[in-house]
Write an enzyme that holds these catalytic residues in place. Structure first.
Site, PDB file in Angstrom:
ATOM      1  N   ARG A   1       0.864  -1.189   0.000  1.00  0.00           N
ATOM      2  CA  ARG A   1       0.000   0.000   0.000  1.00  0.00           C
ATOM      3  C   ARG A   1       0.898   1.235   0.000  1.00  0.00           C
ATOM      4  O   ARG A   1       1.912   1.272   0.668  1.00  0.00           O
ATOM      5  CB  ARG A   1      -0.932  -0.008   1.220  1.00  0.00           C
ATOM      6  CG  ARG A   1      -0.177  -0.020   2.495  1.00  0.00           C
ATOM      7  CD  ARG A   1      -1.074  -0.337   3.684  1.00  0.00           C
ATOM      8  NE  ARG A   1      -0.217  -0.640   4.811  1.00  0.00           N
ATOM      9  CZ  ARG A   1       0.244   0.246   5.670  1.00  0.00           C
ATOM     10  NH1 ARG A   1      -0.126   1.497   5.571  1.00  0.00           N
ATOM     11  NH2 ARG A   1       1.028  -0.086   6.653  1.00  0.00           N
TER      12      ARG A   1
ATOM     13  N   ARG B   1      -2.302  10.962   0.667  1.00  0.00           N
ATOM     14  CA  ARG B   1      -3.107  11.795   1.563  1.00  0.00           C
ATOM     15  C   ARG B   1      -3.532  13.044   0.827  1.00  0.00           C
ATOM     16  O   ARG B   1      -2.685  13.798   0.375  1.00  0.00           O
ATOM     17  CB  ARG B   1      -2.263  12.207   2.757  1.00  0.00           C
ATOM     18  CG  ARG B   1      -2.652  11.497   3.996  1.00  0.00           C
ATOM     19  CD  ARG B   1      -1.895  12.084   5.151  1.00  0.00           C
ATOM     20  NE  ARG B   1      -1.350  11.003   5.950  1.00  0.00           N
ATOM     21  CZ  ARG B   1      -0.263  11.107   6.683  1.00  0.00           C
ATOM     22  NH1 ARG B   1       0.408  12.230   6.706  1.00  0.00           N
ATOM     23  NH2 ARG B   1       0.150  10.093   7.392  1.00  0.00           N
TER      24      ARG B   1
ATOM     25  N   ARG C   1      17.600  -8.070   3.306  1.00  0.00           N
ATOM     26  CA  ARG C   1      18.310  -6.948   2.709  1.00  0.00           C
ATOM     27  C   ARG C   1      19.195  -6.349   3.794  1.00  0.00           C
ATOM     28  O   ARG C   1      18.780  -6.281   4.968  1.00  0.00           O
ATOM     29  CB  ARG C   1      17.337  -5.852   2.209  1.00  0.00           C
ATOM     30  CG  ARG C   1      16.525  -6.234   0.996  1.00  0.00           C
ATOM     31  CD  ARG C   1      17.324  -6.466  -0.258  1.00  0.00           C
ATOM     32  NE  ARG C   1      18.171  -5.324  -0.595  1.00  0.00           N
ATOM     33  CZ  ARG C   1      19.360  -5.420  -1.204  1.00  0.00           C
ATOM     34  NH1 ARG C   1      19.834  -6.596  -1.546  1.00  0.00           N
ATOM     35  NH2 ARG C   1      20.052  -4.329  -1.484  1.00  0.00           N
TER      36      ARG C   1
ATOM     37  N   ARG D   1      19.114   7.306   2.009  1.00  0.00           N
ATOM     38  CA  ARG D   1      18.683   8.316   2.982  1.00  0.00           C
ATOM     39  C   ARG D   1      19.896   8.975   3.627  1.00  0.00           C
ATOM     40  O   ARG D   1      20.967   8.368   3.719  1.00  0.00           O
ATOM     41  CB  ARG D   1      17.892   7.650   4.124  1.00  0.00           C
ATOM     42  CG  ARG D   1      16.603   7.047   3.705  1.00  0.00           C
ATOM     43  CD  ARG D   1      15.664   6.934   4.870  1.00  0.00           C
ATOM     44  NE  ARG D   1      15.996   5.857   5.790  1.00  0.00           N
ATOM     45  CZ  ARG D   1      15.236   5.519   6.825  1.00  0.00           C
ATOM     46  NH1 ARG D   1      14.124   6.184   7.070  1.00  0.00           N
ATOM     47  NH2 ARG D   1      15.587   4.529   7.608  1.00  0.00           N
TER      48      ARG D   1
ATOM     49  N   GLU E   1      22.804   6.280   4.470  1.00  0.00           N
ATOM     50  CA  GLU E   1      22.325   4.896   4.557  1.00  0.00           C
ATOM     51  C   GLU E   1      22.390   4.265   3.168  1.00  0.00           C
ATOM     52  O   GLU E   1      21.712   4.712   2.252  1.00  0.00           O
ATOM     53  CB  GLU E   1      20.877   4.941   5.068  1.00  0.00           C
ATOM     54  CG  GLU E   1      20.295   3.623   5.453  1.00  0.00           C
ATOM     55  CD  GLU E   1      18.900   3.791   6.067  1.00  0.00           C
ATOM     56  OE1 GLU E   1      18.747   4.532   7.062  1.00  0.00           O
ATOM     57  OE2 GLU E   1      17.962   3.185   5.528  1.00  0.00           O
TER      58      GLU E   1
ATOM     59  N   TYR F   1       9.039  -7.894   9.490  1.00  0.00           N
ATOM     60  CA  TYR F   1       9.402  -6.514   9.776  1.00  0.00           C
ATOM     61  C   TYR F   1       8.428  -6.020  10.841  1.00  0.00           C
ATOM     62  O   TYR F   1       7.230  -5.919  10.584  1.00  0.00           O
ATOM     63  CB  TYR F   1       9.322  -5.597   8.534  1.00  0.00           C
ATOM     64  CG  TYR F   1       9.711  -4.203   8.956  1.00  0.00           C
ATOM     65  CD1 TYR F   1      11.037  -3.805   8.955  1.00  0.00           C
ATOM     66  CD2 TYR F   1       8.767  -3.329   9.478  1.00  0.00           C
ATOM     67  CE1 TYR F   1      11.415  -2.574   9.442  1.00  0.00           C
ATOM     68  CE2 TYR F   1       9.141  -2.091   9.979  1.00  0.00           C
ATOM     69  CZ  TYR F   1      10.459  -1.723   9.950  1.00  0.00           C
ATOM     70  OH  TYR F   1      10.834  -0.504  10.455  1.00  0.00           O
TER      71      TYR F   1
ATOM     72  N   ASP G   1       7.586  -2.942  13.647  1.00  0.00           N
ATOM     73  CA  ASP G   1       7.933  -1.670  14.263  1.00  0.00           C
ATOM     74  C   ASP G   1       8.115  -1.909  15.752  1.00  0.00           C
ATOM     75  O   ASP G   1       7.664  -2.930  16.295  1.00  0.00           O
ATOM     76  CB  ASP G   1       6.820  -0.642  14.005  1.00  0.00           C
ATOM     77  CG  ASP G   1       6.995   0.052  12.661  1.00  0.00           C
ATOM     78  OD1 ASP G   1       8.144   0.154  12.199  1.00  0.00           O
ATOM     79  OD2 ASP G   1       5.980   0.485  12.083  1.00  0.00           O
TER      80      ASP G   1
HETATM   81  C1  LIG Z   1      16.740   0.825   9.358  1.00  0.00           C
HETATM   82  C2  LIG Z   1      15.603   0.545  10.307  1.00  0.00           C
HETATM   83  C3  LIG Z   1      14.835   1.596  10.773  1.00  0.00           C
HETATM   84  C4  LIG Z   1      13.785   1.341  11.656  1.00  0.00           C
HETATM   85  N1  LIG Z   1      13.024   2.390  12.088  1.00  0.00           N
HETATM   86  C5  LIG Z   1      12.003   2.176  12.912  1.00  0.00           C
HETATM   87  C6  LIG Z   1      11.178   3.271  13.337  1.00  0.00           C
HETATM   88  O1  LIG Z   1      11.377   4.437  12.957  1.00  0.00           O
HETATM   89  N2  LIG Z   1      10.133   2.998  14.170  1.00  0.00           N
HETATM   90  C7  LIG Z   1       9.872   1.730  14.616  1.00  0.00           C
HETATM   91  O2  LIG Z   1       8.917   1.553  15.381  1.00  0.00           O
HETATM   92  N3  LIG Z   1      10.645   0.667  14.232  1.00  0.00           N
HETATM   93  C8  LIG Z   1      11.694   0.867  13.400  1.00  0.00           C
HETATM   94  N4  LIG Z   1      12.479  -0.195  13.015  1.00  0.00           N
HETATM   95  C9  LIG Z   1      12.203  -1.540  13.570  1.00  0.00           C
HETATM   96  C10 LIG Z   1      12.981  -1.820  14.896  1.00  0.00           C
HETATM   97  O3  LIG Z   1      14.364  -1.750  14.645  1.00  0.00           O
HETATM   98  C11 LIG Z   1      12.598  -3.223  15.404  1.00  0.00           C
HETATM   99  O4  LIG Z   1      11.222  -3.258  15.685  1.00  0.00           O
HETATM  100  C12 LIG Z   1      13.326  -3.680  16.685  1.00  0.00           C
HETATM  101  O5  LIG Z   1      14.685  -3.354  16.666  1.00  0.00           O
HETATM  102  C13 LIG Z   1      13.168  -5.185  16.845  1.00  0.00           C
HETATM  103  O6  LIG Z   1      13.678  -5.624  18.083  1.00  0.00           O
HETATM  104  P1  LIG Z   1      14.022  -7.175  18.285  1.00  0.00           P
HETATM  105  O7  LIG Z   1      14.374  -7.334  19.710  1.00  0.00           O
HETATM  106  O8  LIG Z   1      12.926  -8.001  17.738  1.00  0.00           O
HETATM  107  O9  LIG Z   1      15.259  -7.445  17.316  1.00  0.00           O
HETATM  108  P2  LIG Z   1      16.790  -6.996  17.386  1.00  0.00           P
HETATM  109  O10 LIG Z   1      16.895  -5.544  17.709  1.00  0.00           O
HETATM  110  O11 LIG Z   1      17.443  -7.472  16.168  1.00  0.00           O
HETATM  111  O12 LIG Z   1      17.338  -7.808  18.647  1.00  0.00           O
HETATM  112  C14 LIG Z   1      17.725  -9.166  18.568  1.00  0.00           C
HETATM  113  C15 LIG Z   1      19.028  -9.282  19.351  1.00  0.00           C
HETATM  114  O13 LIG Z   1      19.381 -10.665  19.455  1.00  0.00           O
HETATM  115  C16 LIG Z   1      20.772 -10.745  19.360  1.00  0.00           C
HETATM  116  N5  LIG Z   1      21.118 -12.105  18.959  1.00  0.00           N
HETATM  117  C17 LIG Z   1      20.774 -12.750  17.814  1.00  0.00           C
HETATM  118  N6  LIG Z   1      21.299 -13.990  17.800  1.00  0.00           N
HETATM  119  C18 LIG Z   1      21.987 -14.139  18.958  1.00  0.00           C
HETATM  120  C19 LIG Z   1      22.766 -15.191  19.505  1.00  0.00           C
HETATM  121  N7  LIG Z   1      22.953 -16.343  18.847  1.00  0.00           N
HETATM  122  N8  LIG Z   1      23.332 -15.003  20.720  1.00  0.00           N
HETATM  123  C20 LIG Z   1      23.181 -13.842  21.397  1.00  0.00           C
HETATM  124  N9  LIG Z   1      22.474 -12.822  20.912  1.00  0.00           N
HETATM  125  C21 LIG Z   1      21.881 -12.955  19.710  1.00  0.00           C
HETATM  126  C22 LIG Z   1      21.114  -9.709  18.288  1.00  0.00           C
HETATM  127  O14 LIG Z   1      22.478  -9.349  18.349  1.00  0.00           O
HETATM  128  C23 LIG Z   1      20.185  -8.574  18.668  1.00  0.00           C
HETATM  129  O15 LIG Z   1      20.794  -7.679  19.572  1.00  0.00           O
HETATM  130  C24 LIG Z   1      13.498   0.014  12.084  1.00  0.00           C
HETATM  131  C25 LIG Z   1      14.260  -1.043  11.596  1.00  0.00           C
HETATM  132  C26 LIG Z   1      15.290  -0.791  10.707  1.00  0.00           C
HETATM  133  C27 LIG Z   1      16.075  -1.943  10.144  1.00  0.00           C
END
Ligand SMILES: Cc1cc2nc3c(=O)[nH]c(=O)nc-3n(C[C@H](O)[C@H](O)[C@H](O)COP(=O)(O)OP(=O)(O)OC[C@H]3O[C@@H](n4cnc5c(N)ncnc54)[C@H](O)[C@@H]3O)c2cc1C
Length: 365
Positions: A169, A173, A246, A277, A297, A345, A347
């Site tokens: 989508r 706006r 990616r 960006r 980026e 993905y 947030d």
């Molecule tokens: C470029 C970008 C911009 C973004 N912008 C926004 C935004 O503006 N607003 C928003 O709401 N969300 C945004 N997001 C999404 C946001 O980053 C995620 O929602 C969030 O970081 C997810 O948290 P998580 O704990 O699921 O994953 P992660 O942050 O990836 O945490 C998982 C952790 O597990 C660890 N891990 C993995 N395997 C192992 C292992 N074997 N042993 C020990 N540790 C391990 C990793 O190192 C990592 O630290 C964005 C994402 C990206 C990529």
């Protein structure tokens, strides 16, 4: 013996750790990176809060999630109003009346709608690729200037070769509203996201630079249950295949200036500009610093071992992920969650909400 070993100190792991600790469980967190916070990690440099893994803006409409995160950090109001530079001109995002005025000089929603309607690609079948999908939604001008180059850079492929589901989508706006998000709450933790994660993990045993997969038997023997927030294909040594991502690469520039871009986020639509960006971090959190840090980026091809950023949720990858999920479901006392294990993905507010839901579900098991 810990009640829970949490693998990963990202937002999902940190919220689970806090909630389980508050419920009286003994929790240990291991993190393979040298810092806590996963991809929301921020680092202070020269008095500027730098979003190390790309711009992060917290937004949500759920009162419970908003109240929860505000317990651990005070959020400074921030409204994301990105702009795109394409063909030497500046356009407002997301596509709104400011953008239509900049493109065509129109000042009323009816005029804008009429132009888009005239330009739209009309098909007697479902769009077959990303280009057709975008053209059928927004027409040629917006596609050529603001979508094609950006998408080509992001995916390193011609949009004709990309599947239509990538652009599920595209928000259009017909109001003068350039607030990127529609949510009730939007902000950035004062002092950065690391402060939020530190608050969540306060008083909990956390070890960084510890890879669970290389110390698995020893670590899991010391916990009753494991919550794994890493990637599932990696957990199984990729034996069924690799889940595609990616990647991203960041380059940081320092300036002796208090304002370089004039905005927190600028997109670059032209194919010739190699980055997608630029982010000027000081616009996210006000600072007295005399310098400015601007990150470029760059999209990057991802290989196992690199930090995964965006999952490629094609039907093939989804099928493969399901197979890995079935396998891990057979592991007793193992739970999975977060963007990597779920191969989604998410947030940040979705991750917080999912962690809350998961911990609640444990109480009824
Ligand atoms: C470029 C970008 C911009 C973004 N912008 C926004 C935004 O503006 N607003 C928003 O709401 N969300 C945004 N997001 C999404 C946001 O980053 C995620 O929602 C969030 O970081 C997810 O948290 P998580 O704990 O699921 O994953 P992660 O942050 O990836 O945490 C998982 C952790 O597990 C660890 N891990 C993995 N395997 C192992 C292992 N074997 N042993 C020990 N540790 C391990 C990793 O190192 C990592 O630290 C964005 C994402 C990206 C990529």
């Amino acid at each position: 013996m810990h009640d829970y070993l949490i693998v990963g100190s990202g937002l999902y792991g940190a919220v689970c750790a806090r909630l389980l600790t508050d419920a009286g469980h003994l929790v240990r967190v291991v993190e393979r990176r040298s810092h806590i916070g996963g991809n929301v990690y921020t680092e202070e440099q020269e008095g500027i809060v730098v979003h190390s893994y790309g711009a992060h803006i917290f937004h949500c409409s759920n009162q419970e999630i908003w109240d929860f995160v505000n317990r651990f950090a005070s959020f400074r109001p921030f409204v994301n109003r990105p702009v795109s530079i394409s063909g030497g001109k500046l356009y407002s995002l997301p596509f709104n009346m400011f953008t239509f005025n900049q493109l065509w000089g129109v000042t009323s929603p009816d005029e804008a709608r009429a132009i888009i309607e005239k330009e739209r690609l009309v098909l007697d079948r479902e769009p077959g690729n990303l280009e057709e999908q975008a053209l059928s939604m927004v027409g040629k001008t917006i596609y050529d200037l603001l979508i094609r180059g950006y998408t080509k850079k992001q995916w390193q492929k011609d949009p004709k070769e990309l599947p239509p589901w990538i652009i599920r989508r595209l928000p259009l706006r017909f109001t003068y509203d350039n607030n990127y998000f529609n949510d009730t709450y939007q902000g950035i933790p004062d002092g950065g996201y690391t402060k939020l994660i530190r608050g969540l993990l306060d008083g909990i045993q956390v070890e960084t630079s510890v890879d669970f997969l290389t110390n698995r038997s020893e670590l899991q023997a010391k916990a009753r249950r494991v919550i794994y927030t890493g990637a599932l294909d990696e957990f199984f040594g990729y034996d069924l295949g690799v889940l595609e991502y990616r990647g991203l690469r960041f380059e940081h520039d320092w300036f002796q200036s208090e304002n370089v871009l004039g905005n927190a986020v600028i997109n670059y639509g032209d194919e010739e500009v190699p980055y997608t960006r630029r982010i000027e971090h000081r616009h996210f959190s006000p600072t007295q610093s005399p310098v400015s840090i601007v990150s470029r980026e760059y999209p990057a091809n991802w290989r196992p071992g690199d930090i995964p950023f965006y999952p490629v949720n094609s039907p093939e990858n989804e099928g493969l992920h399901r197979k890995y999920c079935e396998r891990i479901a057979e592991y007793e006392n193992y739970y999975i969650g977060g963007r990597l294990a779920d191969y989604r993905y998410y947030d940040m507010h979705q991750v917080v909400g999912a962690a809350m839901k998961f911990v609640r579900s444990l109480a009824v098991r």
